[in-house]
Design a protein around this motif. Structure first.
Motif, PDB file in Angstrom:
ATOM      1  N   LEU A 165      18.524  -4.501   0.528  1.00 56.33           N
ATOM      2  CA  LEU A 165      19.119  -5.300  -0.545  1.00 56.33           C
ATOM      3  C   LEU A 165      18.058  -6.161  -1.230  1.00 56.33           C
ATOM      4  N   TYR A 166      17.156  -6.739  -0.444  1.00 63.84           N
ATOM      5  CA  TYR A 166      16.085  -7.547  -1.020  1.00 63.84           C
ATOM      6  C   TYR A 166      15.173  -6.680  -1.888  1.00 63.84           C
ATOM      7  N   TYR A 167      14.936  -5.452  -1.433  1.00 57.89           N
ATOM      8  CA  TYR A 167      14.119  -4.514  -2.216  1.00 57.89           C
ATOM      9  C   TYR A 167      14.809  -4.172  -3.537  1.00 57.89           C
ATOM     10  N   SER A 168      16.116  -3.932  -3.458  1.00 60.38           N
ATOM     11  CA  SER A 168      16.875  -3.557  -4.664  1.00 60.38           C
ATOM     12  C   SER A 168      16.892  -4.683  -5.693  1.00 60.38           C
ATOM     13  N   LYS A 169      16.709  -5.920  -5.210  1.00 59.38           N
ATOM     14  CA  LYS A 169      16.680  -7.076  -6.118  1.00 59.38           C
ATOM     15  C   LYS A 169      15.251  -7.449  -6.522  1.00 59.38           C
ATOM     16  N   GLY A 170      14.288  -6.610  -6.121  1.00 61.04           N
ATOM     17  CA  GLY A 170      12.901  -6.824  -6.529  1.00 61.04           C
ATOM     18  C   GLY A 170      12.177  -7.926  -5.764  1.00 61.04           C
ATOM     19  N   LYS A 171      12.693  -8.273  -4.591  1.00 60.34           N
ATOM     20  CA  LYS A 171      12.080  -9.355  -3.817  1.00 60.34           C
ATOM     21  C   LYS A 171      11.019  -8.841  -2.834  1.00 60.34           C
ATOM     22  N   ILE A 172      11.126  -7.555  -2.489  1.00 62.23           N
ATOM     23  CA  ILE A 172      10.164  -6.929  -1.580  1.00 62.23           C
ATOM     24  C   ILE A 172       9.583  -5.699  -2.263  1.00 62.23           C
ATOM     25  N   ASP A 173       8.272  -5.585  -2.235  1.00 61.56           N
ATOM     26  CA  ASP A 173       7.573  -4.425  -2.786  1.00 61.56           C
ATOM     27  C   ASP A 173       7.848  -3.199  -1.905  1.00 61.56           C
ATOM     28  N   PHE A 174       7.814  -2.007  -2.498  1.00 63.13           N
ATOM     29  CA  PHE A 174       8.105  -0.775  -1.753  1.00 63.13           C
ATOM     30  C   PHE A 174       7.166  -0.599  -0.568  1.00 63.13           C
ATOM     31  N   PHE A 175       5.869  -0.763  -0.794  1.00 61.23           N
ATOM     32  CA  PHE A 175       4.904  -0.555   0.292  1.00 61.23           C
ATOM     33  C   PHE A 175       4.980  -1.673   1.342  1.00 61.23           C
ATOM     34  N   GLU A 176       5.401  -2.853   0.927  1.00 62.62           N
ATOM     35  CA  GLU A 176       5.655  -3.937   1.882  1.00 62.62           C
ATOM     36  C   GLU A 176       6.820  -3.543   2.785  1.00 62.62           C
ATOM     37  N   LEU A 177       7.835  -2.935   2.188  1.00 63.29           N
ATOM     38  CA  LEU A 177       9.004  -2.505   2.947  1.00 63.29           C
ATOM     39  C   LEU A 177       8.638  -1.416   3.953  1.00 63.29           C
ATOM     40  N   THR A 178       7.815  -0.441   3.533  1.00 65.56           N
ATOM     41  CA  THR A 178       7.406   0.624   4.466  1.00 65.56           C
ATOM     42  C   THR A 178       6.569   0.044   5.608  1.00 65.56           C
ATOM     43  N   LYS A 179       5.761  -0.968   5.296  1.00 64.90           N
ATOM     44  CA  LYS A 179       4.941  -1.613   6.333  1.00 64.90           C
ATOM     45  C   LYS A 179       5.832  -2.338   7.351  1.00 64.90           C
ATOM     46  N   ILE A 180       6.831  -3.051   6.844  1.00 69.91           N
ATOM     47  CA  ILE A 180       7.745  -3.798   7.719  1.00 69.91           C
ATOM     48  C   ILE A 180       8.504  -2.848   8.644  1.00 69.91           C
ATOM     49  N   LEU A 181       8.942  -1.704   8.084  1.00 72.37           N
ATOM     50  CA  LEU A 181       9.733  -0.742   8.858  1.00 72.37           C
ATOM     51  C   LEU A 181       8.869   0.283   9.583  1.00 72.37           C
ATOM     52  N   LYS A 182       7.540   0.107   9.495  1.00 80.15           N
ATOM     53  CA  LYS A 182       6.570   0.946  10.203  1.00 80.15           C
ATOM     54  C   LYS A 182       6.699   2.427   9.836  1.00 80.15           C
ATOM     55  N   ILE A 183       6.843   2.676   8.543  1.00 79.82           N
ATOM     56  CA  ILE A 183       6.852   4.044   8.019  1.00 79.82           C
ATOM     57  C   ILE A 183       5.437   4.319   7.528  1.00 79.82           C
ATOM     58  N   LYS A 184       4.721   5.226   8.197  1.00 77.48           N
ATOM     59  CA  LYS A 184       3.282   5.330   7.977  1.00 77.48           C
ATOM     60  C   LYS A 184       2.799   6.635   7.334  1.00 77.48           C
ATOM     61  N   SER A 185       3.305   7.765   7.766  1.00 73.63           N
ATOM     62  CA  SER A 185       2.781   9.032   7.255  1.00 73.63           C
ATOM     63  C   SER A 185       3.241   9.262   5.814  1.00 73.63           C
ATOM     64  N   LYS A 186       2.460  10.058   5.075  1.00 74.21           N
ATOM     65  CA  LYS A 186       2.779  10.345   3.671  1.00 74.21           C
ATOM     66  C   LYS A 186       4.135  11.026   3.535  1.00 74.21           C
ATOM     67  N   THR A 187       4.433  11.932   4.445  1.00 68.68           N
ATOM     68  CA  THR A 187       5.717  12.645   4.414  1.00 68.68           C
ATOM     69  C   THR A 187       6.877  11.681   4.604  1.00 68.68           C
ATOM     70  N   GLU A 188       6.751  10.814   5.606  1.00 67.24           N
ATOM     71  CA  GLU A 188       7.802   9.829   5.892  1.00 67.24           C
ATOM     72  C   GLU A 188       7.992   8.873   4.712  1.00 67.24           C
ATOM     73  N   ILE A 189       6.877   8.468   4.092  1.00 65.11           N
ATOM     74  CA  ILE A 189       6.941   7.543   2.955  1.00 65.11           C
ATOM     75  C   ILE A 189       7.666   8.184   1.781  1.00 65.11           C
ATOM     76  N   GLU A 190       7.365   9.467   1.501  1.00 66.64           N
ATOM     77  CA  GLU A 190       8.023  10.162   0.394  1.00 66.64           C
ATOM     78  C   GLU A 190       9.509  10.356   0.670  1.00 66.64           C
ATOM     79  N   GLU A 191       9.842  10.714   1.904  1.00 70.91           N
ATOM     80  CA  GLU A 191      11.252  10.875   2.282  1.00 70.91           C
ATOM     81  C   GLU A 191      11.992   9.550   2.141  1.00 70.91           C
ATOM     82  N   PHE A 192      11.322   8.478   2.557  1.00 75.94           N
ATOM     83  CA  PHE A 192      11.915   7.146   2.469  1.00 75.94           C
ATOM     84  C   PHE A 192      12.098   6.727   1.011  1.00 75.94           C
ATOM     85  N   ARG A 193      11.115   7.052   0.165  1.00 78.68           N
ATOM     86  CA  ARG A 193      11.199   6.733  -1.261  1.00 78.68           C
ATOM     87  C   ARG A 193      12.432   7.405  -1.888  1.00 78.68           C
TER      88      ARG A 193
END
Length: 200
Positions: A165-193
């Protein structure tokens, strides 16, 4: 509801194993230098004693380090209040921050209780889990920074819905969100995006 303990580091000076051992070794080394420069440069019984004491301290340090491999670091501070995440606000130690009043949210959550710290010298090797931080940048220009405890490595996943929800409101950057949720590989990041593309 998931909430995290707020940690406040003590401002008091604390001795630790590494500091004690290094202070003693440095003191012996300085004594040795003073003796060589102001008295006699010839090595004798005194120098031998100093060398053996330094070696003994290093051996003690290795023993203490070995014992510390199974011990949690001392908590040089105290817990005060909680960090709580809600849809439209965040509560930190009973202070309420409305999401609309927040410009950005940054979270560092790489520490957790029992994590092995290979870079400690003679201190305990297992983390107490308090080296995590949340930084709120408010619309007023003010910044609010707090340390908090995590008991398990993936505890932030328990507030994933709020983070989305914070991401959807522009309060958290996408890559900040992936870092917080420990999404690391390129494949996982694209799937998450693709997964959260509908949130914005």
């Amino acid at each position: 509801m998931q909430r995290f303990n707020i940690y406040k580091k003590s401002k008091k000076f604390h001795w630790c194993n590494s500091l004690i051992i290094f202070t003693l070794i440095l003191s012996l080394y300085i004594i040795s230098l003073i003796k060589q420069n102001f008295f006699t440069q010839e090595k004798g019984l005194f120098d031998e004693i100093i060398s053996k004491l330094i070696l003994g301290l290093l051996i003690i340090g290795i023993i203490v380090k070995t014992i510390g491999l199974t011990k949690i670091k001392a908590l040089n501070g105290e817990f005060s209040g909680f960090l709580e995440f809600y849809e439209d606000h965040i509560i930190i130690d009973q202070e309420k921050f409305k999401i609309d009043e927040i410009k950005s949210i940054e979270i560092s959550n790489d520490d957790y209780y029992g994590k092995l710290d290979r870079y400690t010298s003679f201190d305990s090797s297992l983390s107490n889990g308090v080296n995590n931080q949340i930084l709120l940048r408010l619309n007023s220009g003010q910044g609010k920074s707090f340390n908090f405890e995590m008991y398990n490595e993936y505890d932030m996943e328990k507030v994933q819905e709020e983070l989305f929800l914070y991401y959807s409101k522009g309060k958290i950057d996408f890559f900040e969100l992936t870092k917080i949720l420990k999404i690391k590989s390129k494949t996982e990041i694209e799937e998450f995006r693709n997964q959260i593309s509908l949130l914005k």
